[in-house]
Design an enzyme around this catalytic site. Structure first.
Site, mmCIF file in Angstrom:
data_model
loop_
_atom_site.group_PDB
_atom_site.id
_atom_site.type_symbol
_atom_site.label_atom_id
_atom_site.label_comp_id
_atom_site.label_asym_id
_atom_site.label_seq_id
_atom_site.Cartn_x
_atom_site.Cartn_y
_atom_site.Cartn_z
ATOM 1 N N LYS A 1 43.138 -112.623 39.083
ATOM 2 C CA LYS A 1 42.097 -111.828 39.769
ATOM 3 C C LYS A 1 40.726 -112.445 39.541
ATOM 4 O O LYS A 1 40.519 -113.207 38.584
ATOM 5 C CB LYS A 1 42.094 -110.374 39.271
ATOM 6 N N ASP B 1 42.972 -104.079 32.346
ATOM 7 C CA ASP B 1 43.160 -104.680 33.676
ATOM 8 C C ASP B 1 44.599 -104.569 34.193
ATOM 9 O O ASP B 1 44.875 -104.996 35.317
ATOM 10 C CB ASP B 1 42.840 -106.191 33.633
HETATM 11 O O1 C5P Z 1 41.509 -103.616 27.354
HETATM 12 P P1 C5P Z 1 41.499 -105.035 26.914
HETATM 13 O O2 C5P Z 1 42.617 -105.355 25.964
HETATM 14 O O3 C5P Z 1 41.404 -106.004 28.021
HETATM 15 O O4 C5P Z 1 40.152 -105.203 26.098
HETATM 16 C C1 C5P Z 1 39.900 -106.226 25.181
HETATM 17 C C2 C5P Z 1 38.619 -105.907 24.443
HETATM 18 O O5 C5P Z 1 37.493 -106.006 25.326
HETATM 19 C C3 C5P Z 1 38.537 -104.494 23.894
HETATM 20 O O6 C5P Z 1 39.102 -104.420 22.611
HETATM 21 C C4 C5P Z 1 37.032 -104.244 23.878
HETATM 22 O O7 C5P Z 1 36.450 -104.878 22.759
HETATM 23 C C5 C5P Z 1 36.546 -104.984 25.099
HETATM 24 N N1 C5P Z 1 36.463 -104.118 26.292
HETATM 25 C C6 C5P Z 1 35.467 -103.156 26.370
HETATM 26 N N2 C5P Z 1 35.387 -102.336 27.467
HETATM 27 C C7 C5P Z 1 36.246 -102.486 28.490
HETATM 28 C C8 C5P Z 1 37.253 -103.476 28.448
HETATM 29 C C9 C5P Z 1 37.329 -104.277 27.332
HETATM 30 O O8 C5P Z 1 34.657 -103.012 25.443
HETATM 31 N N3 C5P Z 1 36.128 -101.702 29.556
#
Ligand code: C5P
Length: 296
Positions: free
Chosen positions: A17, A148
């Protein structure tokens, strides 16, 4: 995402994406950030094969299909195995699977490769194990795996994603978009990029006024491209800085960073223009370069 049977195995291709815009609305009490982002799927695919295995056993073999991509981890940290375990636990199935992953989507790029693989695993194993788990339950599991993953679950060509990014409202693209995507050799860690913003829980994002969200039918335009994480990513990576500056000098319709980087992209007016921009990026050795179209 495309599923096909191959004898006793199930084969899946799942896309990358790009974030056309990404607004950070604010920081939540749980530490995550609330976002408003327009995501589009593009034609660079990871492939996965699910084959029968002895009862309950889950194994993963992964291969990189690009010299620039190191082989992804095969251990329990891989989101594919996490997704498979979660589905096993939630469904109570005693079935197993031998999983093979072929990677084309680079990691630490902001292109959603790991999330796309996790979504493909949920959809494919739901079918492979004949679990008939409803979409709503698969979405609950997807949200537990990453912000995502939900976008990829329903194979939307494009969606506005809100909340942590896990609430996807699909929209139609009036016309396919054509991009040049450049991934510098260095990757960027998502938590590291978010932490540069320095927002405290409850605090609002960097842009107080945001554009209205696009209509259900949307035409991609250069002026739509923006990303509240771009300044942070530039500050962490001179390679991102160079890549964005060089892309801009080629005057495509628009340029930007996808997700938290490190991949950057140019929206082009035609395939011809994209080939020209891609050629220049290769000459300047900015990183891995692809010409990619939005999915259908
Ligand atoms: O959800 P995901 O595993 O992709 O997120 C990885 C890290 O990115 C989270 O632990 C957080 O630190 C940060 N993040 C965030 N806010 C989001 C998505 C991700 O702070 N909406």
């Amino acid at each position: 995402m495309r599923l096909s049977r191959q004898g006793p195995s199930l084969f899946v291709q799942t896309p990358a994406k790009l974030n056309i815009f990404l607004d950070v609305v604010g920081r939540r009490q749980d530490g995550f950030h609330d976002l408003e982002t327009l995501m589009v799927s593009v034609g660079l695919y990871d492939s996965l094969r699910f084959s029968p295995a002895a009862d309950g056993q889950l194994t993963l073999k992964s291969h990189s299909l690009s010299l620039q991509i190191p082989p992804p981890p095969e251990g329990p940290r891989n989101l594919v195995l996490k997704a498979a375990r979660l589905l096993q636990q939630e469904s109570g199935t005693d079935r197993g699977a031998e999983i093979t992953l072929w990677k084309r989507i680079p990691s630490e790029a902001g292109m959603g490769g790991g999330s796309s693989d996790a979504a493909a695993t949920l959809v494919a194993l739901n079918e492979f194990w004949n679990l008939q788990m409803p979409a709503s339950q698969l979405h609950d599991l997807a949200a537990q795996l990453g912000s995502d993953v939900n976008f990829f679950l329903d194979s939307h060509p494009a969606a506005v994603c809100t909340g942590r990014g896990e609430m996807a409202t699909p929209l139609r693209l009036g016309k396919p978009g054509c991009f040049v995507v450049v991934k510098p050799a260095d990757g960027l860690s998502t938590p590291a990029v978010f932490s540069v913003l320095g927002l405290k829980p409850g605090e609002g994002g960097p842009s107080p006024s945001r554009d209205p969200l696009p209509e259900r039918l949307c035409r991609l335009r250069g002026e739509m491209i923006r990303n509240d994480l771009q300044t942070a990513a530039r500050s962490l990576s001179p390679a991102v800085e160079r890549c964005l500056d060089e892309l801009q000098r080629l005057h495509p319709a628009g340029t930007g960073l996808t997700g938290s980087g490190s991949a950057c992209f140019a929206l082009c007016r035609s395939v011809r223009e994209a080939r020209h921009v891609a050629g220049r990026c290769r000459q300047r050795r900015l990183g891995q370069v692809w010409v990619l179209m939005t999915g259908t």
